[in-house]
Design a protein around this motif. Structure first.
Motif, PDB file in Angstrom:
ATOM      1  N   UNK A 197      40.475  38.397  49.252  1.00 50.32           N
ATOM      2  CA  UNK A 197      39.579  38.481  50.405  1.00 50.32           C
ATOM      3  C   UNK A 197      38.479  37.428  50.408  1.00 50.32           C
ATOM      4  N   UNK A 198      38.543  36.512  49.455  1.00 50.31           N
ATOM      5  CA  UNK A 198      37.635  35.356  49.419  1.00 50.31           C
ATOM      6  C   UNK A 198      36.153  35.729  49.361  1.00 50.31           C
ATOM      7  N   UNK A 199      35.837  36.789  48.623  1.00 54.24           N
ATOM      8  CA  UNK A 199      34.432  37.172  48.395  1.00 54.24           C
ATOM      9  C   UNK A 199      33.944  36.430  47.155  1.00 54.24           C
ATOM     10  N   UNK A 200      32.962  35.589  47.330  1.00 58.73           N
ATOM     11  CA  UNK A 200      32.457  34.796  46.221  1.00 58.73           C
ATOM     12  C   UNK A 200      31.538  35.627  45.329  1.00 58.73           C
ATOM     13  N   UNK A 201      31.785  35.590  44.022  1.00 50.90           N
ATOM     14  CA  UNK A 201      30.980  36.301  43.038  1.00 50.90           C
ATOM     15  C   UNK A 201      30.727  37.750  43.461  1.00 50.90           C
ATOM     16  N   UNK A 202      31.778  38.537  43.666  1.00 50.78           N
ATOM     17  CA  UNK A 202      31.620  39.900  44.190  1.00 50.78           C
ATOM     18  C   UNK A 202      30.741  40.781  43.312  1.00 50.78           C
ATOM     19  N   UNK A 203      29.912  41.576  43.980  1.00 50.70           N
ATOM     20  CA  UNK A 203      29.023  42.513  43.285  1.00 50.70           C
ATOM     21  C   UNK A 203      29.823  43.759  42.894  1.00 50.70           C
ATOM     22  N   UNK A 204      29.790  44.087  41.618  1.00 50.11           N
ATOM     23  CA  UNK A 204      30.547  45.226  41.086  1.00 50.11           C
ATOM     24  C   UNK A 204      29.566  46.334  40.701  1.00 50.11           C
ATOM     25  N   UNK A 205      29.845  47.557  41.152  1.00 58.54           N
ATOM     26  CA  UNK A 205      28.967  48.691  40.849  1.00 58.54           C
ATOM     27  C   UNK A 205      29.785  49.865  40.339  1.00 58.54           C
ATOM     28  N   UNK A 206      29.134  50.729  39.593  1.00 61.11           N
ATOM     29  CA  UNK A 206      29.745  51.939  39.048  1.00 61.11           C
ATOM     30  C   UNK A 206      29.267  53.132  39.853  1.00 61.11           C
ATOM     31  N   UNK A 226      30.615  53.884  30.164  1.00 61.76           N
ATOM     32  CA  UNK A 226      31.182  52.749  30.893  1.00 61.76           C
ATOM     33  C   UNK A 226      30.120  51.719  31.236  1.00 61.76           C
ATOM     34  N   UNK A 227      28.931  52.168  31.527  1.00 55.68           N
ATOM     35  CA  UNK A 227      27.846  51.275  31.972  1.00 55.68           C
ATOM     36  C   UNK A 227      27.652  50.083  31.034  1.00 55.68           C
ATOM     37  N   UNK A 228      27.444  50.300  29.736  1.00 57.19           N
ATOM     38  CA  UNK A 228      27.233  49.145  28.840  1.00 57.19           C
ATOM     39  C   UNK A 228      28.461  48.247  28.723  1.00 57.19           C
ATOM     40  N   UNK A 229      29.656  48.806  28.890  1.00 55.34           N
ATOM     41  CA  UNK A 229      30.859  47.975  28.840  1.00 55.34           C
ATOM     42  C   UNK A 229      30.910  47.013  30.024  1.00 55.34           C
ATOM     43  N   UNK A 230      30.522  47.500  31.182  1.00 52.02           N
ATOM     44  CA  UNK A 230      30.485  46.628  32.359  1.00 52.02           C
ATOM     45  C   UNK A 230      29.384  45.582  32.224  1.00 52.02           C
ATOM     46  N   UNK A 231      28.288  45.948  31.581  1.00 50.73           N
ATOM     47  CA  UNK A 231      27.203  44.990  31.355  1.00 50.73           C
ATOM     48  C   UNK A 231      27.666  43.816  30.487  1.00 50.73           C
ATOM     49  N   UNK A 232      28.577  44.082  29.574  1.00 50.34           N
ATOM     50  CA  UNK A 232      29.031  43.052  28.627  1.00 50.34           C
ATOM     51  C   UNK A 232      30.079  42.110  29.211  1.00 50.34           C
ATOM     52  N   UNK A 233      30.615  42.446  30.371  1.00 57.99           N
ATOM     53  CA  UNK A 233      31.607  41.574  30.998  1.00 57.99           C
ATOM     54  C   UNK A 233      30.921  40.386  31.669  1.00 57.99           C
TER      55      UNK A 233
END
Length: 311
Positions: free
Chosen positions: A170-179, A196-203
Motif C-alpha cells: 500500500x506504499x505507506x512510508x515508515x508505517x506507524x505500528x501500535x499494539x 510484547x511491548x518491549x519486544x516491539x520496542x527492540x525492533x
C-alpha cells in the motif's frame, strides 16, 4: 502471471465468483491470466452468457468442493481433488503465482500452512484486514482470526509482517505500528501485551506504543497488532457498523468504507506465496478486488520482502 481463483468457494458461488473473475480479467494486462479452479461445466455457461470468450481463462476442472461448515484439516486431507486442495497443489508446484478463495477459511489456512508453508523464520502466519480511518484511507490490523492464542514473540512478528504489508503493498512510508491494549501506558494490559511491548520496542519498526480500542479508526497507527481473538472480535464489530448504516438508511462516506467489497480479501501474511481469503458472502465486486489484490502482491514481490526481512 497466473492468479488462481476457487470458483466454488463462497455463499453465492459459482455465479458470484465467475462474474467477479470476468470483471477482474478486464482489468488485467496482457500476460496476466486467471486460472479457475472448480466445475468448468458450471462456469462456461456463465462466461458465455456475459459475452466473454472462455479462452481468456484457464481451467482446472473438479466437481469436488470443501463446504463452509466442514472440518478444515479433515476436508483438505480427504478431498485432495477439491477446488481448494488443487489450488494449493498448483501453488506449491509453481503453476500459479497466487491463490484466492471465498470458501472455508480454515481450509485456506490449513492449505497454506501445509502446501506453500510459512516463510523460514516466521513462527505463525497471520490474517490481516483493512480498517478505515476517519479522515481518509485505512490501516492494517492483524491478526484477525488465524491465531486466537499468541505468545509475545509471535505478536512482535505480526508487527513486522504488517509493517512490510503496509509499506510494500500500500506504499505507506515508515508505517506507524501500535499494539492494541486497554491503556496507552507501557505497563498496561495483560501478561501477553506487557511482554510484547518491549519486544516491539527492540525492533527496527516505527513502533508508537500502545493504543486503545477508541484509536482503531484514527491516525495514531498504520498497523495495529493484536492476537487473533481480539482482532476477530473487532473486525466483526466493525463490519456490523456498515450493515447497521444500511438498515438505518444512513449514508456516510466514512461508513461506506467499511464495505468489505472494496478490499476484496484478507491476505495470509507470512507464507511462501500470496494467499487471499475472501468473505463468505463475497459479491462479484469483492471477488474482482480480491483477484486484483493478488496481482498487486505479486507485482510488489511481497513474499520476497518477507523472506529478506526474516533472513
Amino acid at each position: 502471471m497466473k492468479i488462481g481463483l476457487d470458483i466454488m468457494g463462497g455463499d453465492f458461488a459459482p455465479k458470484a465468483t465467475v462474474l467477479g473473475a470476468i470483471e477482474a480479467q478486464k482489468a488485467l494486462l496482457p500476460g496476466q491470466k486467471i486460472v479457475l479452479f472448480g466445475d468448468k461445466d458450471q462456469a462456461l455457461p456463465l462466461i458465455s452468457e456475459n459475452g466473454i470468450d472462455p479462452e481468456v481463462f484457464e481451467y482446472i476442472h473438479t466437481t469436488e468442493m470443501i463446504g463452509m461448515g466442514e472440518h478444515a484439516a479433515k476436508a483438505v486431507l480427504q478431498k485432495p481433488n477439491s477446488s481448494i486442495s488443487l489450488g494449493f497443489q498448483h501453488l506449491k508446484d509453481g503453476h500459479i503465482d497466487a491463490f484466492s478463495s471465498a470458501g472455508n477459511t480454515g481450509a485456506m489456512l490449513v492449505g497454506a500452512m501445509f502446501s506453500v508453508k510459512p516463510v523460514a523464520g516466521v513462527i505463525r502466519p497471520a490474517i490481516a484486514t483493512n480498517v478505515p480511518k476517519l479522515k481518509s484511507g485505512f490501516g492494517i490490523m492483524l491478526d484477525v482470526g488465524a491465531n486466537a492464542d499468541c505468545k509475545p514473540d509471535v505478536l512482535a512478528q505480526f508487527g513486522i509482517l504488517g509493517s512490510l504489508y503496509a509499506e510494500h503493498v500500500y506504499n505507506v512510508q515508515n508505517p506507524k505500528v501500535a499494539l492494541m491494549n486497554i491503556g496507552e501506558e507501557e505497563e498496561k494490559g495483560n501478561v501477553l501485551t506487557q511482554a510484547t511491548f518491549p519486544l516491539l520496542q527492540k525492533t527496527n519498526l516505527n513502533f508508537v506504543g500502545n493504543i486503545e480500542g477508541r484509536d482503531l479508526f484514527n491516525d495514531k497507527a498504520d498497523v495495529i497488532v493484536c492476537d487473533g481473538f481480539t482482532g476477530n472480535v473487532m473486525l466483526k464489530l466493525a463490519e456490523t457498523f456498515y450493515i447497521l448504516t444500511l438498515k438505518k438508511g444512513f449514508k456516510d462516506e466514512f461508513f461506506d468504507r467499511f464495505n468489505y467489497e472494496q478490499y476484496g480479501g484478507s491476505p495470509i501474511l507470512g507464507v511462501n506465496a500470496p494467499v487471499l481469503i475472501g468473505h463468505g458472502i463475497s459479491s462479484p465486486e469483492a471477488i474482482k478486488n480480491m483477484v486484483l489484490l493478488c496481482r498487486t502482491m505479486i507485482e510488489a514481490e511481497f513474499v520476497d520482502k518477507i523472506k529478506e526481512a526474516f533472513k
